[in-house]
Design an enzyme around this catalytic site. Structure first.
Site, PDB file in Angstrom:
ATOM      1  N   SER A   1      61.149 135.451  38.263  1.00 45.73           N
ATOM      2  CA  SER A   1      61.982 136.296  37.402  1.00 45.73           C
ATOM      3  C   SER A   1      63.248 136.733  38.124  1.00 45.73           C
ATOM      4  O   SER A   1      64.316 136.834  37.516  1.00 45.73           O
ATOM      5  CB  SER A   1      61.197 137.496  36.885  1.00 45.73           C
ATOM      6  OG  SER A   1      60.690 138.265  37.947  1.00 45.73           O
ATOM      7  N   GLU A   2      63.145 136.986  39.457  1.00 46.27           N
ATOM      8  CA  GLU A   2      64.345 137.290  40.240  1.00 46.27           C
ATOM      9  C   GLU A   2      64.217 136.776  41.664  1.00 46.27           C
ATOM     10  O   GLU A   2      63.112 136.724  42.224  1.00 46.27           O
ATOM     11  CB  GLU A   2      64.627 138.800  40.269  1.00 46.27           C
ATOM     12  CG  GLU A   2      65.297 139.331  39.028  1.00 46.27           C
ATOM     13  CD  GLU A   2      64.476 140.376  38.309  1.00 46.27           C
ATOM     14  OE1 GLU A   2      64.933 140.848  37.261  1.00 46.27           O
ATOM     15  OE2 GLU A   2      63.376 140.699  38.775  1.00 46.27           O
ATOM     16  N   THR A   3      65.363 136.416  42.229  1.00 41.02           N
ATOM     17  CA  THR A   3      65.501 136.082  43.644  1.00 41.02           C
ATOM     18  C   THR A   3      66.609 136.957  44.204  1.00 41.02           C
ATOM     19  O   THR A   3      67.656 137.121  43.571  1.00 41.02           O
ATOM     20  CB  THR A   3      65.853 134.595  43.829  1.00 41.02           C
ATOM     21  OG1 THR A   3      64.784 133.791  43.309  1.00 41.02           O
ATOM     22  CG2 THR A   3      66.071 134.249  45.291  1.00 41.02           C
TER      23      THR A   3
END
Length: 307
Positions: A50-52
């Site tokens: 979902s996020e990096t």
């Protein structure tokens, strides 16, 4: 642009949980100073979480790090679970054994984010103050209950409970907040086209935050953001912070300081726990804190993509 090494170190962790393989996975890429925006986006798409978050040297040496956060599809100015996970990762690298506490200061696109980090006999924790107080956006409108119900596979009467009605709030990102009648409605909900695109276009958002009163918590929540490359998000720290405005509008902030336990990701098998604390000023949210834990899962090295 800084000269890039042949490989960059990365770590992954699960955030808003004290158990591996629960919560919200996060990839942390260090030494990212020489990466272009396009290269960061390529790496985020490769991890497909979902996020990096990408860690660089701070602009101000008094701060801990400068960071940039990416969905698989786009950069975002701020997000809660990368902030919590990255702060814990950086703090624990040089932490002494046993109990300790420190402060991590991250330079994010949305602004400066101080994060208090500590470890007790159960786990390590981090708590940040939302960099932006939530407000009603000047664009977008709240869809009718019938259309929201159609977009989620629910009946119109399953939208809302008590004094809680759908709301639209911004605090960096913008979310459509959808209270649903009970746990059964929350479990049954899923995005359905073409009504889903109709409500997100009308509201001017790519994410909807569904919630209902919980049993082992104050509220159980689910977040859908399929057009952002996230069919369902296990834990959404930014939406949890902005949720303070929805709670205020619903009459749920009766004390100068109110604390809520939020459970998310349960229906998708990645249970998450978020603690939201709202300090009110003249009846409105004046300081918003989000707290959670994280556990390390993996480390490795990644070859940067071609510039």
């Amino acid at each position: 642009m800084a000269c890039l090494p042949d490989t960059l170190s990365f770590a992954t962790c699960d955030v808003f949980t004290t158990r591996r393989f629960a919560g919200n996975p996060l990839a942390i890429v260090e030494g990212a100073d020489g990466l272009s925006t396009a290269q960061m986006q390529t790496i985020a798409r490769e991890f497909n979480l979902s996020e990096t978050i990408f860690v660089m040297a701070p602009d101000d040496p008094e701060h801990t790090a400068k960071v940039r956060i990416f969905f698989p599809t786009a950069e975002i100015p701020f997000a809660g679970h990368p902030t919590i996970g990255c702060a814990l990762h950086l703090a624990l690298k040089d932490a002494p054994e046993g109990a300790f506490e420190t402060r991590i200061v991250l330079e994010e696109v949305a602004g400066l984010v101080p994060v208090d980090v500590w470890r007790d006999d159960r786990a390590a924790w981090a708590e940040f103050q939302a960099p932006v107080l939530p407000f009603a956006p000047d664009k977008g409108e709240i869809p009718e209950d019938a259309l929201i119900g159609e977009a989620l596979g629910l009946a119109p009467q399953q939208i809302g409970f008590g004094s809680h009605r759908p709301g639209l709030w911004q605090g960096g990102p913008t979310f459509l907040y959808v209270p649903v009648s009970d746990m059964d409605a929350l479990a049954a909900a899923r995005p359905l086209e073409p009504a889903w695109s109709a409500i997100t276009d009308l509201a001017g958002v790519d994410s909807a935050y569904l919630y209902t009163p919980g049993t082992a918590c104050d509220f159980r929540a689910r977040v859908f953001a399929p057009t952002a490359g996230i069919p369902e998000d296990p834990a959404t720290g930014s939406a949890s912070a902005i949720f303070a405005a929805q709670l205020k509008a619903s009459g749920a902030l009766e004390a100068d300081t109110a604390q809520f336990t939020l459970h998310q990701g349960v229906e998708m098998g990645r249970a998450s726990e978020i603690v939201l604390t709202v300090h009110s000023d003249n009846g409105a949210p004046g300081r918003i804190l989000v707290r959670g834990s994280a556990v390390p899962v993996s480390t490795g090295r990644i070859v940067p993509p071609d510039a």
